[in-house]
Design a protein around this motif. Sequence first.
Motif, mmCIF file in Angstrom:
data_model
loop_
_atom_site.group_PDB
_atom_site.id
_atom_site.type_symbol
_atom_site.label_atom_id
_atom_site.label_comp_id
_atom_site.label_asym_id
_atom_site.label_seq_id
_atom_site.Cartn_x
_atom_site.Cartn_y
_atom_site.Cartn_z
ATOM 1 N N ASP A 139 32.928 -8.378 -61.661
ATOM 2 C CA ASP A 139 34.322 -8.661 -61.328
ATOM 3 C C ASP A 139 34.950 -7.509 -60.553
ATOM 4 O O ASP A 139 35.988 -6.951 -60.929
ATOM 5 C CB ASP A 139 35.137 -8.996 -62.585
ATOM 6 C CG ASP A 139 34.939 -10.439 -63.034
ATOM 7 O OD1 ASP A 139 34.250 -11.189 -62.321
ATOM 8 O OD2 ASP A 139 35.452 -10.800 -64.102
ATOM 9 N N VAL A 140 34.329 -7.204 -59.438
ATOM 10 C CA VAL A 140 34.873 -6.205 -58.525
ATOM 11 C C VAL A 140 36.163 -6.741 -57.900
ATOM 12 O O VAL A 140 37.180 -6.043 -57.860
ATOM 13 C CB VAL A 140 33.843 -5.871 -57.432
ATOM 14 C CG1 VAL A 140 34.437 -4.930 -56.401
ATOM 15 C CG2 VAL A 140 32.591 -5.266 -58.051
ATOM 16 N N TYR A 141 36.098 -7.966 -57.415
ATOM 17 C CA TYR A 141 37.274 -8.631 -56.863
ATOM 18 C C TYR A 141 37.839 -9.612 -57.889
ATOM 19 O O TYR A 141 37.175 -9.980 -58.861
ATOM 20 C CB TYR A 141 36.907 -9.407 -55.596
ATOM 21 C CG TYR A 141 36.541 -8.567 -54.406
ATOM 22 C CD1 TYR A 141 37.449 -7.674 -53.839
ATOM 23 C CD2 TYR A 141 35.285 -8.693 -53.795
ATOM 24 C CE1 TYR A 141 37.122 -6.925 -52.713
ATOM 25 C CE2 TYR A 141 34.946 -7.945 -52.671
ATOM 26 C CZ TYR A 141 35.864 -7.066 -52.140
ATOM 27 O OH TYR A 141 35.536 -6.321 -51.031
ATOM 28 N N ASP A 142 39.061 -10.083 -57.611
ATOM 29 C CA ASP A 142 39.669 -11.068 -58.500
ATOM 30 C C ASP A 142 39.346 -12.491 -58.089
ATOM 31 O O ASP A 142 39.477 -13.411 -58.890
ATOM 32 C CB ASP A 142 41.191 -10.880 -58.549
ATOM 33 C CG ASP A 142 41.828 -11.720 -59.630
ATOM 34 O OD1 ASP A 142 41.408 -11.593 -60.798
ATOM 35 O OD2 ASP A 142 42.735 -12.518 -59.316
ATOM 36 N N ARG A 143 38.940 -12.680 -56.851
ATOM 37 C CA ARG A 143 38.594 -14.035 -56.427
ATOM 38 C C ARG A 143 37.455 -13.981 -55.416
ATOM 39 O O ARG A 143 37.179 -12.942 -54.821
ATOM 40 C CB ARG A 143 39.803 -14.764 -55.845
ATOM 41 C CG ARG A 143 40.454 -14.128 -54.644
ATOM 42 C CD ARG A 143 41.663 -14.961 -54.204
ATOM 43 N NE ARG A 143 42.245 -14.514 -52.960
ATOM 44 C CZ ARG A 143 43.247 -13.654 -52.859
ATOM 45 N NH1 ARG A 143 43.756 -13.119 -53.963
ATOM 46 N NH2 ARG A 143 43.742 -13.310 -51.672
ATOM 47 N N ASN A 186 31.870 -13.194 -62.651
ATOM 48 C CA ASN A 186 32.183 -14.600 -62.439
ATOM 49 C C ASN A 186 33.350 -14.805 -61.474
ATOM 50 O O ASN A 186 33.542 -15.897 -60.946
ATOM 51 C CB ASN A 186 32.486 -15.296 -63.771
ATOM 52 C CG ASN A 186 33.660 -14.694 -64.518
ATOM 53 O OD1 ASN A 186 33.667 -13.500 -64.813
ATOM 54 N ND2 ASN A 186 34.653 -15.507 -64.835
ATOM 55 N N HIS A 187 34.132 -13.767 -61.177
ATOM 56 C CA HIS A 187 35.203 -13.879 -60.186
ATOM 57 C C HIS A 187 34.708 -13.583 -58.772
ATOM 58 O O HIS A 187 35.392 -13.920 -57.808
ATOM 59 C CB HIS A 187 36.336 -12.898 -60.521
ATOM 60 C CG HIS A 187 37.260 -13.381 -61.587
ATOM 61 N ND1 HIS A 187 38.559 -13.759 -61.356
ATOM 62 C CD2 HIS A 187 37.061 -13.551 -62.920
ATOM 63 C CE1 HIS A 187 39.139 -14.129 -62.491
ATOM 64 N NE2 HIS A 187 38.248 -14.006 -63.456
ATOM 65 N N GLY A 213 30.460 -6.196 -69.020
ATOM 66 C CA GLY A 213 31.685 -6.535 -68.326
ATOM 67 C C GLY A 213 32.117 -7.928 -68.708
ATOM 68 O O GLY A 213 31.339 -8.698 -69.271
ATOM 69 N N HIS A 214 33.337 -8.265 -68.433
ATOM 70 C CA HIS A 214 33.997 -9.554 -68.597
ATOM 71 C C HIS A 214 35.190 -9.460 -69.533
ATOM 72 O O HIS A 214 36.269 -9.902 -69.180
ATOM 73 C CB HIS A 214 33.066 -10.666 -69.082
ATOM 74 C CG HIS A 214 33.785 -11.990 -69.236
ATOM 75 N ND1 HIS A 214 34.416 -12.601 -68.179
ATOM 76 C CD2 HIS A 214 34.023 -12.786 -70.323
ATOM 77 C CE1 HIS A 214 34.991 -13.733 -68.600
ATOM 78 N NE2 HIS A 214 34.786 -13.852 -69.889
ATOM 79 N N LEU A 215 35.042 -8.906 -70.734
ATOM 80 C CA LEU A 215 36.189 -8.755 -71.625
ATOM 81 C C LEU A 215 37.003 -7.537 -71.184
ATOM 82 O O LEU A 215 36.443 -6.508 -70.813
ATOM 83 C CB LEU A 215 35.728 -8.605 -73.072
ATOM 84 C CG LEU A 215 34.941 -9.793 -73.639
ATOM 85 C CD1 LEU A 215 34.659 -9.586 -75.122
ATOM 86 C CD2 LEU A 215 35.668 -11.116 -73.411
ATOM 87 N N ALA A 252 33.000 -24.501 -59.175
ATOM 88 C CA ALA A 252 33.464 -24.464 -57.790
ATOM 89 C C ALA A 252 33.619 -23.047 -57.271
ATOM 90 O O ALA A 252 33.552 -22.812 -56.068
ATOM 91 C CB ALA A 252 34.799 -25.208 -57.665
ATOM 92 N N ASP A 253 33.815 -22.082 -58.178
ATOM 93 C CA ASP A 253 33.982 -20.697 -57.760
ATOM 94 C C ASP A 253 32.656 -19.946 -57.646
ATOM 95 O O ASP A 253 32.636 -18.784 -57.266
ATOM 96 C CB ASP A 253 34.881 -19.940 -58.744
ATOM 97 C CG ASP A 253 36.330 -20.353 -58.616
ATOM 98 O OD1 ASP A 253 36.695 -20.805 -57.516
ATOM 99 O OD2 ASP A 253 37.071 -20.246 -59.600
ATOM 100 N N VAL A 254 31.555 -20.592 -58.013
ATOM 101 C CA VAL A 254 30.258 -19.933 -57.961
ATOM 102 C C VAL A 254 29.671 -20.076 -56.568
ATOM 103 O O VAL A 254 29.399 -21.178 -56.109
ATOM 104 C CB VAL A 254 29.287 -20.531 -59.002
ATOM 105 C CG1 VAL A 254 27.926 -19.859 -58.911
ATOM 106 C CG2 VAL A 254 29.868 -20.385 -60.394
ATOM 107 N N GLU A 255 29.495 -18.964 -55.863
ATOM 108 C CA GLU A 255 29.003 -19.003 -54.485
ATOM 109 C C GLU A 255 27.577 -19.522 -54.456
ATOM 110 O O GLU A 255 26.747 -19.174 -55.296
ATOM 111 C CB GLU A 255 29.033 -17.604 -53.890
ATOM 112 C CG GLU A 255 28.909 -17.587 -52.384
ATOM 113 C CD GLU A 255 30.130 -18.179 -51.715
ATOM 114 O OE1 GLU A 255 29.954 -18.779 -50.642
ATOM 115 O OE2 GLU A 255 31.225 -18.053 -52.256
#
Length: 410
Positions: free
Chosen positions: A48-52, A83-84, A212-214, A378-381
């Motif tokens: 989660d380096v980026y938010d989207r 995941n982001h 990471g994640h939490l 849908a957000d998974v590249e």
Amino acid sequence: MRILHTSDWHLGRSFHGVDLLGAQAAFLEHLVEVVRSEAVDVVLVAGDVYDRALPGVDAVQVLDDGLAALVGAGAQVVVSSGNHDSAVRLGFGSRLLAGTGLHLRTHVARAADPVLLADEHGEVAFYPLPYLEPAVAARALGSEASHAGVLGAAAAAVRADLARRPGARSVLAAHAFVTGGQGSDSERALSVGGIGQVPASLFDGVDYVALGHLHGRQRLAETVRYSGSPLAFSFSEAGHTKGSWLVELGADGVSGVTAVDAPVPRRLARLRGRLDDLLMDVTHAEAENAWCQVTLTDAERPAAPMERLRTRFPDVLELRFEPEAGATAPSEASYAARTAGRPDLEVCCGFLEHVRGRATNGPESTLLNEALEAVLLADVEGYDPVAAQLALDDAAPVGRGTRRRAAKAG
């Protein structure tokens, strides 16, 4: 070897409409100072380096500046996707960048392909696992399409690779919800229905597990830890101490772990009570310079509550109403209050029941569940719905997959 474990930067995220990019840039500058002052050898970023998936150009510039400064300060930087993140975008140029000291791992095919670094005691194998979406990763890993299945298969591949490296110490990074971890309101669910948690035992056999994640910095075991996010992204994190972990890796594994606190751009305050009391109570003086969440308990909704609150607390970012017991019927509670903490599927089913006057039946619940899963995917590249469905069918018990294949054949 000295390792700085961090994660969940979420570059580009805002906080109740407040732009955080300046504070995020300041955090990366803080990491650079820690690298220099603590002689850090490796900065490990667990997703989660980026938010989207498609970040803004200003967020990309902050990351570019930050990574260049970290490498320039003398650290090797090892980054995995969360995941982001868009795995494809974040991983672009990874093979070329590895030679500069920046190691990007975003593809499941390289899950057991370590970043090999060394110190005076010998080799250290870093395994930065990207976020593994079950419907996408199961086929590549030959596992069942579940979070425990894909992470278990990846961890088994890591142990198999380690077995070929006698004497090597190991560090594994994973972006996951591990059982025992404490979540907050700002994390995106990894699965529909709350079945995304995995046991820490999946990662047995490595010297340090960087999670990471939490978003809360926390210790699940001495060598299994979440670094948490560097900034608060919800008022549920008001009690968090944000930062990272400085991990000392000696000849025989982890010899020490020290908390490194991050700079705090603005305190958070959660206030609750009647409006007149909040405006007069001297115990709330510190909240006058904080970002505030205010919950009013007045029996009746006061006139112009936000305007009045901001005469004392200029930065009220969230206002809630929860009248004292007995003052308001449950049906009049705010939508946010009635849905807080409820799973997405339950909220959707409750909405249908509210507008139609009857509960959802089994087939309707199944369709809603599949729709929610599709939103997550849908957000998974690089998501291939055909390959994903084949993976799900292959992993499913006899019944669901058999019926779908029979339907296709028919």
